[in-house]
Design a protein around this motif. Sequence first.
Motif, PDB file in Angstrom:
ATOM      1  N   SER B  94      17.888-122.644 -86.076  1.00 15.69           N
ATOM      2  CA  SER B  94      18.823-122.004 -85.146  1.00 15.69           C
ATOM      3  C   SER B  94      19.927-121.262 -85.915  1.00 15.69           C
ATOM      4  O   SER B  94      20.262-121.615 -87.055  1.00 15.69           O
ATOM      5  N   ALA B  96      23.017-121.348 -85.296  1.00 14.11           N
ATOM      6  CA  ALA B  96      24.145-122.270 -85.500  1.00 14.11           C
ATOM      7  C   ALA B  96      23.939-123.090 -86.776  1.00 14.11           C
ATOM      8  O   ALA B  96      24.862-123.246 -87.577  1.00 14.11           O
ATOM      9  N   ASP B  97      22.709-123.580 -86.960  1.00 17.22           N
ATOM     10  CA  ASP B  97      22.439-124.367 -88.171  1.00 17.22           C
ATOM     11  C   ASP B  97      22.607-123.529 -89.432  1.00 17.22           C
ATOM     12  O   ASP B  97      23.082-124.019 -90.460  1.00 17.22           O
ATOM     13  N   GLY B 153      21.993-115.387 -82.875  1.00 19.99           N
ATOM     14  CA  GLY B 153      22.476-116.499 -82.050  1.00 19.99           C
ATOM     15  C   GLY B 153      22.754-116.065 -80.615  1.00 19.99           C
ATOM     16  O   GLY B 153      22.522-116.813 -79.666  1.00 19.99           O
ATOM     17  N   ALA B 156      19.422-115.580 -78.850  1.00 19.53           N
ATOM     18  CA  ALA B 156      18.780-116.859 -78.549  1.00 19.53           C
ATOM     19  C   ALA B 156      19.560-117.652 -77.498  1.00 19.53           C
ATOM     20  O   ALA B 156      19.156-118.760 -77.127  1.00 19.53           O
ATOM     21  N   GLU B 158      22.398-119.004 -77.940  1.00 15.78           N
ATOM     22  CA  GLU B 158      23.192-120.074 -78.564  1.00 15.78           C
ATOM     23  C   GLU B 158      24.687-119.773 -78.513  1.00 15.78           C
ATOM     24  O   GLU B 158      25.510-120.687 -78.486  1.00 15.78           O
ATOM     25  N   PHE B 159      25.041-118.481 -78.602  1.00 19.31           N
ATOM     26  CA  PHE B 159      26.452-118.089 -78.726  1.00 19.31           C
ATOM     27  C   PHE B 159      26.897-117.295 -77.489  1.00 19.31           C
ATOM     28  O   PHE B 159      26.098-116.617 -76.847  1.00 19.31           O
ATOM     29  N   ARG B 208      30.676-121.117 -78.911  1.00 23.80           N
ATOM     30  CA  ARG B 208      30.035-121.772 -77.754  1.00 23.80           C
ATOM     31  C   ARG B 208      30.034-120.836 -76.548  1.00 23.80           C
ATOM     32  O   ARG B 208      31.022-120.165 -76.280  1.00 23.80           O
TER      33      ARG B 208
END
Lengths: 209, 209
Positions: B94, B96-97, B153, B156, B158-159, B208
């Motif tokens: 990801s 984030a990772d 991100g 996907a 994620e962000f 986030r």
Amino acid sequence: MTSPSARATPAAAGQRGPADHERRAQIVEAADQHFRHYGYHKTTVADLAKAIGLSTAYIYKFFNSKQAIGEAICARCLSEITAQLRAIVTEPVSAADRLRRFHPTLARAGAALFFEERRLHDIVVTAVTENWHAGTTYEEELREMVRTLVVEGREAGEFERETPLDEVCLAIGETLWPFAHPLMLEDKLDRMEAATAALAGLVLRALRP
Amino acid sequence: MTSPSARATPAAAGQRGPADHERRAQIVEAADQHFRHYGYHKTTVADLAKAIGLSTAYIYKFFNSKQAIGEAICARCLSEITAQLRAIVTEPVSAADRLRRFHPTLARAGAALFFEERRLHDIVVTAVTENWHAGTTYEEELREMVRTLVVEGREAGEFERETPLDEVCLAIGETLWPFAHPLMLEDKLDRMEAATAALAGLVLRALRP
């Protein structure tokens, strides 16, 4: 008698003799003039003594060394920046509103101090890179103001409380250094306003509950 | 014939003559040794010529100036840092990772390069503070990798996507400089791990949705 320049010497390192002495203020004023004109590194204690009509021995009654005089000047300069920030910290508005103005104010105050009064820039660079007392105090004050804002925002329910307080304050502190350090700030003058606004926004989004 | 050190000279400024020439690699290797041993500022082009048994005129067939040789060395050094970051950026995990490891990896790679190979530190400081081509390329690469991570991100989910992309990337870029710049990093070696972990955490909380 309290000299109008007594404010020139807040708890700086390497000072001795009576704190509130007219001669001390006179030495600091002469040093301020000389450092601006000729630069810190090119000014000697003998130059200052000559300018005031004192002996170098008399100057050493008040200051350990040239660095101690430099510390007094630096502390005064940096306290002009922290005073502007402290005024923001104590305003009766939300912590978020205060924090949003922290980065831009720090950068603007630093830019005015370091680059409009160019000669003083040299002494502040020396203070920060050689870990003078004045530079360390400045960093501690910035850290403490950030902590106050985060704590107050947490207490008011504005900011999340799950992340350890120390971790949050450390991270926000790190976002400040590029604008607190004269050498870094110099590289950023052209994008200072955009960068500080973007960083303040990032910090505030990170603090959302 | 391709010299094993041909990688030493990726598109650096001030170079001329055939790109893939054994002599060029030999000059860069000699410069690398000399700059480490005696420092960049104390080494002259004549010293290098003497060490390799060439004339200075011959060296100038490949490089405009000592700075151009320095640029080649710097580009090689900095590309060791960006290679480590690029390996993270392309991992199939990801965004984030990947972003979480960006600040710590940048700081560790920089610390190893700037402080374990101390003499090279001087040349990188010169490159960054004097806006050499190598320093500018380094900054651009960092910025571009951050952008890739943020875009991926966002795509996907994620962000968050409400804040303008440019603003987010600018802010994250600013959080990197204290660990990308050798002079700043030097001040932070003692708190490098804690500070980069805290900053990565702050950035991820800000992203986030």
